[in-house]
Design a protein around this motif. Structure first.
Motif, PDB file in Angstrom:
ATOM      1  N   SER A 200       9.079   7.344  22.654  1.00  0.00           N
ATOM      2  CA  SER A 200       9.290   7.558  21.149  1.00  0.00           C
ATOM      3  C   SER A 200       8.591   6.214  20.373  1.00  0.00           C
ATOM      4  CB  SER A 200      10.717   7.631  20.728  1.00  0.00           C
ATOM      5  OG  SER A 200      11.118   8.905  21.484  1.00  0.00           O
ATOM      6  N   PRO A 201       7.220   6.337  20.229  1.00  0.00           N
ATOM      7  CA  PRO A 201       6.747   5.093  19.619  1.00  0.00           C
ATOM      8  C   PRO A 201       6.882   4.635  18.174  1.00  0.00           C
ATOM      9  CG  PRO A 201       5.150   6.631  20.783  1.00  0.00           C
ATOM     10  CD  PRO A 201       6.167   7.366  20.475  1.00  0.00           C
ATOM     11  N   ARG A 202       7.200   3.458  18.008  1.00  0.00           N
ATOM     12  CA  ARG A 202       7.746   3.108  16.738  1.00  0.00           C
ATOM     13  C   ARG A 202       6.390   2.205  16.278  1.00  0.00           C
ATOM     14  NH1 ARG A 202      13.292   0.166  15.969  1.00  0.00           N
ATOM     15  NH2 ARG A 202      13.892   2.198  16.228  1.00  0.00           N
ATOM     16  N   ILE A 203       5.812   2.706  15.131  1.00  0.00           N
ATOM     17  CA  ILE A 203       4.626   2.118  14.665  1.00  0.00           C
ATOM     18  C   ILE A 203       4.801   1.701  13.299  1.00  0.00           C
ATOM     19  CG2 ILE A 203       2.300   2.938  13.938  1.00  0.00           C
ATOM     20  CD1 ILE A 203       2.495   5.143  16.024  1.00  0.00           C
ATOM     21  N   LEU A 204       4.391   0.401  13.060  1.00  0.00           N
ATOM     22  CA  LEU A 204       4.390  -0.324  11.661  1.00  0.00           C
ATOM     23  C   LEU A 204       3.040  -0.074  11.084  1.00  0.00           C
ATOM     24  CD1 LEU A 204       5.996  -3.760  12.598  1.00  0.00           C
ATOM     25  CD2 LEU A 204       7.291  -1.670  11.690  1.00  0.00           C
ATOM     26  N   ILE A 205       3.127   0.339   9.799  1.00  0.00           N
ATOM     27  CA  ILE A 205       1.729   0.511   8.898  1.00  0.00           C
ATOM     28  C   ILE A 205       1.632  -0.576   8.014  1.00  0.00           C
ATOM     29  CG2 ILE A 205       0.576   2.317   7.789  1.00  0.00           C
ATOM     30  CD1 ILE A 205       1.619   3.421  10.354  1.00  0.00           C
ATOM     31  N   CYS A 206       0.431  -1.021   7.941  1.00  0.00           N
ATOM     32  CA  CYS A 206      -0.068  -2.014   6.811  1.00  0.00           C
ATOM     33  C   CYS A 206      -0.212  -1.330   5.644  1.00  0.00           C
ATOM     34  CB  CYS A 206      -1.211  -2.851   7.349  1.00  0.00           C
ATOM     35  SG  CYS A 206      -0.767  -4.207   8.793  1.00  0.00           S
ATOM     36  N   GLY A 207       0.036  -2.092   4.587  1.00  0.00           N
ATOM     37  CA  GLY A 207      -0.503  -1.422   3.445  1.00  0.00           C
ATOM     38  C   GLY A 207      -2.053  -2.109   3.363  1.00  0.00           C
ATOM     39  N   LEU A 208      -2.638  -1.404   2.258  1.00  0.00           N
ATOM     40  CA  LEU A 208      -4.119  -1.739   2.210  1.00  0.00           C
ATOM     41  C   LEU A 208      -4.284  -2.965   1.147  1.00  0.00           C
ATOM     42  CD1 LEU A 208      -7.192  -1.363   2.466  1.00  0.00           C
ATOM     43  CD2 LEU A 208      -6.987   0.017   0.273  1.00  0.00           C
ATOM     44  N   ASN A 209      -3.723  -2.907   0.313  1.00  0.00           N
ATOM     45  CA  ASN A 209      -3.560  -3.993  -0.819  1.00  0.00           C
ATOM     46  C   ASN A 209      -2.478  -5.145  -0.541  1.00  0.00           C
ATOM     47  OD1 ASN A 209      -5.620  -2.516  -2.902  1.00  0.00           O
ATOM     48  ND2 ASN A 209      -3.942  -1.040  -2.633  1.00  0.00           N
ATOM     49  N   PRO A 210      -2.669  -6.273  -1.033  1.00  0.00           N
ATOM     50  CA  PRO A 210      -1.826  -7.535  -1.314  1.00  0.00           C
ATOM     51  C   PRO A 210      -0.629  -6.790  -1.588  1.00  0.00           C
ATOM     52  CG  PRO A 210      -4.096  -8.267  -2.134  1.00  0.00           C
ATOM     53  CD  PRO A 210      -3.894  -6.767  -2.112  1.00  0.00           C
ATOM     54  N   HIS A 211       0.537  -7.558  -0.816  1.00  0.00           N
ATOM     55  CA  HIS A 211       1.856  -7.076  -1.254  1.00  0.00           C
ATOM     56  C   HIS A 211       2.202  -5.409  -0.978  1.00  0.00           C
ATOM     57  CE1 HIS A 211       2.586 -10.832  -3.765  1.00  0.00           C
ATOM     58  NE2 HIS A 211       2.187 -10.939  -2.444  1.00  0.00           N
ATOM     59  N   ALA A 212       1.259  -4.562  -0.268  1.00  0.00           N
ATOM     60  CA  ALA A 212       1.198  -3.294  -0.353  1.00  0.00           C
ATOM     61  C   ALA A 212       1.135  -2.513  -1.544  1.00  0.00           C
ATOM     62  CB  ALA A 212       2.543  -3.001   0.537  1.00  0.00           C
ATOM     63  N   GLY A 213       0.181  -3.145  -2.565  1.00  0.00           N
ATOM     64  CA  GLY A 213       0.115  -2.480  -3.803  1.00  0.00           C
ATOM     65  C   GLY A 213       1.095  -2.993  -4.680  1.00  0.00           C
ATOM     66  N   GLU A 214       2.378  -3.498  -4.655  1.00  0.00           N
ATOM     67  CA  GLU A 214       3.318  -3.881  -5.484  1.00  0.00           C
ATOM     68  C   GLU A 214       3.410  -2.921  -6.409  1.00  0.00           C
ATOM     69  OE1 GLU A 214       3.319  -7.779  -8.142  1.00  0.00           O
ATOM     70  OE2 GLU A 214       3.893  -8.416  -5.742  1.00  0.00           O
ATOM     71  N   GLY A 215       3.789  -1.641  -5.894  1.00  0.00           N
ATOM     72  CA  GLY A 215       4.301  -0.594  -6.874  1.00  0.00           C
ATOM     73  C   GLY A 215       3.166  -0.197  -7.854  1.00  0.00           C
ATOM     74  N   HIS A 257      10.811  -5.200  16.901  1.00  0.00           N
ATOM     75  CA  HIS A 257      10.987  -3.512  16.885  1.00  0.00           C
ATOM     76  C   HIS A 257      10.087  -2.666  16.853  1.00  0.00           C
ATOM     77  CE1 HIS A 257      15.035  -5.234  16.547  1.00  0.00           C
ATOM     78  NE2 HIS A 257      14.873  -5.966  15.436  1.00  0.00           N
ATOM     79  N   CYS A 258       8.664  -2.874  17.306  1.00  0.00           N
ATOM     80  CA  CYS A 258       7.800  -1.988  17.209  1.00  0.00           C
ATOM     81  C   CYS A 258       7.126  -1.824  18.505  1.00  0.00           C
ATOM     82  CB  CYS A 258       7.021  -2.218  15.815  1.00  0.00           C
ATOM     83  SG  CYS A 258       5.409  -3.566  16.275  1.00  0.00           S
ATOM     84  N   ASP A 259       6.179  -0.731  18.678  1.00  0.00           N
ATOM     85  CA  ASP A 259       5.532  -0.579  19.604  1.00  0.00           C
ATOM     86  C   ASP A 259       3.867  -0.564  19.391  1.00  0.00           C
ATOM     87  OD1 ASP A 259       7.283   0.213  21.769  1.00  0.00           O
ATOM     88  OD2 ASP A 259       7.816   2.024  20.298  1.00  0.00           O
ATOM     89  N   ALA A 260       3.531  -0.555  17.940  1.00  0.00           N
ATOM     90  CA  ALA A 260       2.053  -0.894  17.760  1.00  0.00           C
ATOM     91  C   ALA A 260       2.089  -1.078  16.027  1.00  0.00           C
ATOM     92  CB  ALA A 260       1.275   0.176  18.091  1.00  0.00           C
ATOM     93  N   VAL A 261       1.175  -1.780  15.901  1.00  0.00           N
ATOM     94  CA  VAL A 261       0.963  -1.780  14.167  1.00  0.00           C
ATOM     95  C   VAL A 261      -0.326  -1.308  13.991  1.00  0.00           C
ATOM     96  CG1 VAL A 261       0.225  -3.574  12.328  1.00  0.00           C
ATOM     97  CG2 VAL A 261       2.022  -4.300  14.357  1.00  0.00           C
ATOM     98  N   LEU A 262      -0.602  -0.467  12.848  1.00  0.00           N
ATOM     99  CA  LEU A 262      -1.663   0.117  12.423  1.00  0.00           C
ATOM    100  C   LEU A 262      -2.289  -0.661  11.217  1.00  0.00           C
ATOM    101  CD1 LEU A 262      -3.690   2.350  12.721  1.00  0.00           C
ATOM    102  CD2 LEU A 262      -2.296   3.781  11.170  1.00  0.00           C
ATOM    103  N   ALA A 263      -3.435  -1.423  11.282  1.00  0.00           N
ATOM    104  CA  ALA A 263      -3.878  -2.201  10.234  1.00  0.00           C
ATOM    105  C   ALA A 263      -4.929  -1.117   9.703  1.00  0.00           C
ATOM    106  CB  ALA A 263      -4.586  -3.368  10.798  1.00  0.00           C
ATOM    107  N   MET A 264      -5.304  -1.322   8.217  1.00  0.00           N
ATOM    108  CA  MET A 264      -6.105  -0.689   7.519  1.00  0.00           C
ATOM    109  C   MET A 264      -7.516  -0.843   7.824  1.00  0.00           C
ATOM    110  SD  MET A 264      -4.439   1.727   5.934  1.00  0.00           S
ATOM    111  CE  MET A 264      -2.784   2.052   6.606  1.00  0.00           C
ATOM    112  N   TYR A 265      -7.952  -2.147   8.230  1.00  0.00           N
ATOM    113  CA  TYR A 265      -9.158  -2.675   8.323  1.00  0.00           C
ATOM    114  C   TYR A 265      -9.440  -3.628   9.240  1.00  0.00           C
ATOM    115  CZ  TYR A 265      -8.325  -5.923   4.512  1.00  0.00           C
ATOM    116  OH  TYR A 265      -7.649  -7.072   3.940  1.00  0.00           O
ATOM    117  N   HIS A 266     -10.437  -3.927   9.885  1.00  0.00           N
ATOM    118  CA  HIS A 266     -10.766  -4.724  11.147  1.00  0.00           C
ATOM    119  C   HIS A 266     -10.083  -6.294  10.746  1.00  0.00           C
ATOM    120  CE1 HIS A 266     -13.143  -7.404  13.765  1.00  0.00           C
ATOM    121  NE2 HIS A 266     -13.317  -6.172  14.409  1.00  0.00           N
ATOM    122  N   ASP A 267     -10.695  -6.823   9.754  1.00  0.00           N
ATOM    123  CA  ASP A 267     -10.000  -8.122   9.492  1.00  0.00           C
ATOM    124  C   ASP A 267      -8.424  -8.366   8.966  1.00  0.00           C
ATOM    125  OD1 ASP A 267     -12.547  -8.816  10.826  1.00  0.00           O
ATOM    126  OD2 ASP A 267     -13.206 -10.334   8.956  1.00  0.00           O
TER     127      ASP A 267
END
Length: 329
Positions: A200-215, A257-267
């Motif tokens: 049961s993989p637990r995946i963390l997802i990055c936001g694209l923008n600084p502060h994940a868009g800040e609302g 507490h995660c099995d993988a991180v998903l980043a939106m872009y390479h750097d």
């Protein structure tokens, strides 16, 4: 446990790939490694490096059934088009490089190999040789008729996958669509289950923008695309956390507490991973019908034939391929 058979491609013949394979062969491996390359090249490079390693030619007609002893490297001999000089690129050998990859991948598809491990290629010289080539990943995707693949790098207990890879930063936001994001997440989840044995993989997802868009004050991609996609996939049983600000996601509070991180872009994701484990990281191509791992570095032409290289990343790539093969039925 019966040993598996793996294909090992040394990549650019003028780079450090052949050196790495020879240095690795100084020690016995738990599985059967077959270098798909030119045996004469290995013999010459071993002499140049003063390494007591003997290339031993093998063929599909009679694959070995046990690992080679220390000091012996099995080789599926592949003809070169031109003489190789360590450190000097030659476009004439572009076809040779692609033939080694084709042999290894087709061998995996045919069941001859449990997986393939790749040393670095030089994209530029392959293109100069008259072959359109954007990288290992894209080549193997085309060869296996795979419509979508995912790049993931790993070191230790940190795995970072990417939604987009080698794109100019200006094009990243437009490339992150709901459809693409869902495909990538599904591939990442499925391969963590099937190739890494994580139920049961637990995946963390990055936001694209600084502060994940800040609302919405720093961008709307999170609100318009990322959040709705994650909510839809959560309803299908996927354990997804985020989107989270990338500047705080890579901290022990989240990572333990995660099995993988998903980043939106390479750097966004890879600088953190390479800081943590450069030289001891592995590149894994997810989504393929075969196992493929690779080193996390380039051809290092200036070091070819010198012996001043570190085999750490190739060893991790091998160990990861071995572990992935053990999870297969």
């Amino acid at each position: 446990m019966k040993p598996h058979r793996f294909a090992l491609t040394p990549g650019e013949p003028a780079g450090i790939g052949p050196d790495l394979c020879l240095m690795l062969a100084l020690h016995a491996q738990p599985h059967i490694l077959i270098a798909v390359t030119n045996s004469g090249l290995l013999t010459e490079r071993a002499a140049q490096l003063s390494l007591a390693v003997t290339p031993l030619e093998v063929t599909p007609a009679a694959w070995p059934d046990k690992p080679a002893p220390a000091g012996v490297l099995y080789v599926w001999n592949t003809p070169l088009a031109a003489q190789v000089v360590a450190g000097q690129l030659n476009p004439a050998n572009a076809g040779f490089v692609l033939e080694t990859l084709t042999r290894a991948a087709q061998g995996c598809i045919a069941g001859d190999f449990a997986g393939m491990i790749t040393a670095p290629v030089h994209k530029g010289v392959i293109n100069e040789g008259g072959v359109a080539f954007s990288g290992h990943t894209e080549f193997l995707a085309d060869l296996t008729a795979t419509p979508q693949v995912v790049m993931m790098l790993a070191t230790g207990d940190l795995r970072v996958a990417l939604v987009t890879t080698h794109l100019p930063l200006r094009e990243v936001a437009d490339s992150i669509t709901s459809e693409r994001l869902e495909r990538v997440i599904r591939i990442l989840h499925a391969d963590l289950v099937s190739k890494f044995g994580i139920a049961s993989p637990r995946i963390l997802i990055c936001g694209l923008n600084p502060h994940a868009g800040e609302g919405g004050h720093l961008g709307h991609e999170e609100i318009d695309i990322i959040v709705p996609t994650l909510q839809r996939l959560r309803l299908k049983g996927l354990d997804l956390r985020g989107p989270l600000p990338a500047d705080t996601l890579f901290t022990p509070k989240y990572l333990e507490h995660c099995d993988a991180v998903l980043a939106m872009y390479h750097d966004q994701g890879l600088p953190v991973l390479k800081y943590k484990g450069f030289g001891a990281a592995v590149n894994v191509t997810l989504g393929l019908p075969i196992i493929r791992t690779s080193v996390d570095h380039g051809t290092a032409l200036d070091l070819a034939g010198t012996g001043r290289i570190d085999t750490g990343s190739l060893r991790v790539a091998l160990e990861t391929a071995y572990q992935m093969a053990e999870t297969q039925p």
